[in-house]
Design a protein around this motif. Structure first.
Motif, PDB file in Angstrom:
ATOM      1  N   VAL A 327     -30.769 -27.034  -0.360  1.00 39.50           N
ATOM      2  CA  VAL A 327     -30.956 -25.604  -0.607  1.00 39.50           C
ATOM      3  C   VAL A 327     -31.495 -24.908   0.641  1.00 39.50           C
ATOM      4  CG1 VAL A 327     -32.351 -23.937  -1.901  1.00 39.50           C
ATOM      5  CG2 VAL A 327     -31.217 -25.823  -3.095  1.00 39.50           C
ATOM      6  N   HIS A 328     -32.478 -25.501   1.279  1.00 39.09           N
ATOM      7  CA  HIS A 328     -33.055 -24.888   2.473  1.00 39.09           C
ATOM      8  C   HIS A 328     -32.023 -24.759   3.584  1.00 39.09           C
ATOM      9  CE1 HIS A 328     -37.577 -25.750   1.498  1.00 39.09           C
ATOM     10  NE2 HIS A 328     -36.974 -24.996   0.602  1.00 39.09           N
ATOM     11  N   ASP A 329     -31.209 -25.785   3.759  1.00 41.60           N
ATOM     12  CA  ASP A 329     -30.200 -25.727   4.810  1.00 41.60           C
ATOM     13  C   ASP A 329     -29.182 -24.626   4.530  1.00 41.60           C
ATOM     14  OD1 ASP A 329     -29.013 -27.075   7.266  1.00 41.60           O
ATOM     15  OD2 ASP A 329     -27.308 -27.146   5.890  1.00 41.60           O
ATOM     16  N   ALA A 330     -28.791 -24.484   3.264  1.00 50.30           N
ATOM     17  CA  ALA A 330     -27.797 -23.471   2.920  1.00 50.30           C
ATOM     18  C   ALA A 330     -28.328 -22.058   3.133  1.00 50.30           C
ATOM     19  CB  ALA A 330     -27.348 -23.646   1.471  1.00 50.30           C
ATOM     20  N   PHE A 331     -29.631 -21.872   2.981  1.00 46.25           N
ATOM     21  CA  PHE A 331     -30.209 -20.539   3.171  1.00 46.25           C
ATOM     22  C   PHE A 331     -30.530 -20.232   4.632  1.00 46.25           C
ATOM     23  CE2 PHE A 331     -30.945 -20.252  -1.439  1.00 46.25           C
ATOM     24  CZ  PHE A 331     -30.582 -18.920  -1.637  1.00 46.25           C
ATOM     25  N   LYS A 332     -30.346 -21.195   5.527  1.00 48.45           N
ATOM     26  CA  LYS A 332     -30.530 -20.898   6.943  1.00 48.45           C
ATOM     27  C   LYS A 332     -29.437 -19.938   7.413  1.00 48.45           C
ATOM     28  CE  LYS A 332     -32.450 -25.430   8.251  1.00 48.45           C
ATOM     29  NZ  LYS A 332     -32.134 -26.683   8.983  1.00 48.45           N
ATOM     30  N   PRO A 333     -29.771 -18.981   8.253  1.00 46.34           N
ATOM     31  CA  PRO A 333     -28.715 -18.145   8.834  1.00 46.34           C
ATOM     32  C   PRO A 333     -27.909 -18.947   9.847  1.00 46.34           C
ATOM     33  CG  PRO A 333     -30.832 -17.620   9.817  1.00 46.34           C
ATOM     34  CD  PRO A 333     -31.115 -18.601   8.710  1.00 46.34           C
ATOM     35  N   THR A 334     -26.667 -18.552  10.040  1.00 45.16           N
ATOM     36  CA  THR A 334     -25.836 -19.214  11.033  1.00 45.16           C
ATOM     37  C   THR A 334     -26.180 -18.694  12.428  1.00 45.16           C
ATOM     38  OG1 THR A 334     -24.089 -17.556  10.895  1.00 45.16           O
ATOM     39  CG2 THR A 334     -23.972 -19.418   9.358  1.00 45.16           C
ATOM     40  N   THR A 335     -25.715 -19.426  13.426  1.00 48.13           N
ATOM     41  CA  THR A 335     -25.930 -18.992  14.808  1.00 48.13           C
ATOM     42  C   THR A 335     -25.362 -17.600  15.033  1.00 48.13           C
ATOM     43  OG1 THR A 335     -25.824 -21.288  15.568  1.00 48.13           O
ATOM     44  CG2 THR A 335     -25.496 -19.571  17.222  1.00 48.13           C
ATOM     45  N   ALA A 336     -24.176 -17.351  14.485  1.00 45.80           N
ATOM     46  CA  ALA A 336     -23.546 -16.034  14.655  1.00 45.80           C
ATOM     47  C   ALA A 336     -24.372 -14.938  13.996  1.00 45.80           C
ATOM     48  CB  ALA A 336     -22.133 -16.060  14.073  1.00 45.80           C
ATOM     49  N   GLU A 337     -24.925 -15.224  12.812  1.00 43.97           N
ATOM     50  CA  GLU A 337     -25.753 -14.230  12.126  1.00 43.97           C
ATOM     51  C   GLU A 337     -27.010 -13.912  12.930  1.00 43.97           C
ATOM     52  OE1 GLU A 337     -24.943 -14.924   7.362  1.00 43.97           O
ATOM     53  OE2 GLU A 337     -26.193 -16.368   8.425  1.00 43.97           O
ATOM     54  N   LEU A 378     -33.770 -12.716  11.024  1.00 48.32           N
ATOM     55  CA  LEU A 378     -34.571 -13.327  12.082  1.00 48.32           C
ATOM     56  C   LEU A 378     -35.804 -14.025  11.518  1.00 48.32           C
ATOM     57  CD1 LEU A 378     -34.321 -10.638  14.914  1.00 48.32           C
ATOM     58  CD2 LEU A 378     -32.987 -12.733  14.602  1.00 48.32           C
ATOM     59  N   ARG A 379     -36.378 -13.474  10.440  1.00 44.75           N
ATOM     60  CA  ARG A 379     -37.501 -14.169   9.800  1.00 44.75           C
ATOM     61  C   ARG A 379     -37.043 -15.495   9.211  1.00 44.75           C
ATOM     62  NH1 ARG A 379     -38.882  -9.051   7.673  1.00 44.75           N
ATOM     63  NH2 ARG A 379     -38.122  -9.667   5.612  1.00 44.75           N
ATOM     64  N   MET A 380     -35.883 -15.494   8.557  1.00 47.83           N
ATOM     65  CA  MET A 380     -35.367 -16.732   7.982  1.00 47.83           C
ATOM     66  C   MET A 380     -35.004 -17.737   9.065  1.00 47.83           C
ATOM     67  SD  MET A 380     -35.679 -16.399   4.785  1.00 47.83           S
ATOM     68  CE  MET A 380     -34.787 -17.863   4.274  1.00 47.83           C
ATOM     69  N   ALA A 381     -34.648 -17.256  10.252  1.00 50.94           N
ATOM     70  CA  ALA A 381     -34.278 -18.153  11.349  1.00 50.94           C
ATOM     71  C   ALA A 381     -35.456 -18.977  11.833  1.00 50.94           C
ATOM     72  CB  ALA A 381     -33.683 -17.352  12.504  1.00 50.94           C
ATOM     73  N   THR A 382     -36.679 -18.563  11.492  1.00 54.18           N
ATOM     74  CA  THR A 382     -37.840 -19.365  11.879  1.00 54.18           C
ATOM     75  C   THR A 382     -37.854 -20.708  11.155  1.00 54.18           C
ATOM     76  OG1 THR A 382     -39.242 -18.348  10.176  1.00 54.18           O
ATOM     77  CG2 THR A 382     -39.191 -17.286  12.341  1.00 54.18           C
TER      78      THR A 382
END
Length: 391
Positions: A327-337, A378-382
């Protein structure tokens, strides 16, 4: 009276008229901890006002908070008028209490009468742990689970996970609140919520307990919608109290309520999910998707979580620790995002410094909601970034 334990210990309390306290212990760790167990039982009996009784314990390595809960449950089943409590050491209230906009990507459900699942739950790093007093606990075990959950809130280190308790419905739920709210849970999950009045009554009950115990911070509320009526009233539920931090949907009960089978494709629940998500966002709270019930199908879980993210959900329920990482991996933003979000935030900052009222990126105008979403990405990217979406 007998207290039945789950892979921890069994406590039997037989009251008598005189003769003092007799403690009989059978423990697989008796050679190491037998004296400590006896000392804790005697301390508990003093706290509860028990002077004449035979306490029989069959121990399988129970932690002290479990033994304390099992002892108190056994004593109070025999003498329900005893109001004293036997409380283990208490952890201090955390500064994160009352924070509505914190990550809730994963919420891990833990049966409230199964201590073996509690002690190490925090090691799996869920965003939220839910100590369940409702569906996972048999009616005959409700009182026993309540003591255990109370003690777990006091004693178990769940690390950074938000601590949530799913209470029962009706009068049982009010009794749950009286016992667990003084132990500083972060969130109370309201099951099978169908109207705003239910949330308001829970909020009033929480406030009463907080006031009586002079508690700092504020206990939040997470209603879970599990019926057609709840879906219809989603906006009213989400806006019913300032304590509401999110709306969740429970699809197992929802599909049963509308008389259909839940499928992986989810066509039968698409309207309900979108309604809950849209109404939550309209009020300004998070939207949390249902659990994925097949713990072996991690690929299906990933697909479902990616879909939930694309639909606007902020998190997903988990019924097994192995689901959390997926679940955590799926909610990570992609590099492009992340790259696009960084460009948007940089453009907005440049416009602000230049005193411009309009933000543009290339040939496109960027409005405030897009900038807000970029900051959220960007917060999720942390928490990490995915290189690309899986096929």
């Amino acid at each position: 009276m007998e207290e039945t334990a789950r892979s921890d210990c069994t406590v039997t309390c037989s009251f008598k008229e005189r003769g003092g306290l007799i403690v009989d212990i059978q423990s697989k760790v008796g050679s190491l901890y037998g004296n400590a167990i006896k000392d804790q039982v005697e301390e508990g009996c003093r706290a509860l006002g028990v002077t004449d009784a035979v306490i029989h314990i069959v121990d399988q390595g129970a932690l002290p908070f479990v033994l304390a809960a099992r002892l108190e449950a056994a004593v109070k089943r025999g003498r329900p008028k005893i109001s004293a409590e036997f409380l283990p050491g208490k952890q201090p209230a955390r500064q994160t209490r009352g924070v509505k906009d914190r990550p809730r990507r994963s919420r891990l459900y833990l049966p409230g009468n199964e201590p073996k699942f509690m002690a190490n739950a925090g090691l799996h790093r869920p965003d939220m742990v839910i100590l369940d007093l409702e569906d996972s606990v048999a009616p005959s075990e409700k009182d026993k689970a309540r003591f255990l959950v109370r003690n777990a809130l006091r004693s178990v280190d769940f690390f950074d996970a938000e601590r949530c308790v799913r209470i029962n419905q009706g009068a049982l739920g009010v009794e749950d609140l009286a016992m667990v709210v003084p132990q500083f849970p972060d969130v109370i999950l309201v099951p099978k919520c169908e109207d705003a009045d239910t949330v308001r009554s829970i909020a009033d009950a929480i406030q009463k307990v907080e006031h009586e115990h002079h508690l700092s911070g504020e206990t939040l509320i997470l209603p879970i919608i599990e019926s057609a009526l709840g879906v219809v009233n989603a906006y009213a539920i989400a806006s019913s109290s300032h304590r509401v931090c999110a709306l969740a949907i429970g699809l197992e009960d929802y599909t049963a309520d509308i008389g259909v089978e839940r499928t992986e494709e989810g066509r039968e629940s698409f309207y309900a999910r979108m309604s809950v998500m849209t109404n939550a966002k309209a009020v300004g709270v998070q939207a949390l998707d249902s659990v994925w019930s097949d713990v072996e199908d991690l690929d299906g879980l990933r697909r479902s979580t990616l879909e939930a993210k694309a639909l606007g959900f902020d998190g997903k329920g988990c019924i097994h620790p192995r689901q959390i990482a997926v679940v955590h991996d799926a909610f990570k933003p992609t590099t492009a995002e992340v790259e696009k979000a960084s460009q948007i935030v940089a453009a907005a900052e440049a416009a602000r410094k230049s005193g411009l009222g309009v933000v543009s990126l290339g040939s496109k105008m960027i409005d405030a909601p897009v900038i807000l979403r970029a900051h959220r990405i960007l917060r999720m990217a942390t928490f990490g970034v995915r290189e690309e979406d899986p096929n």
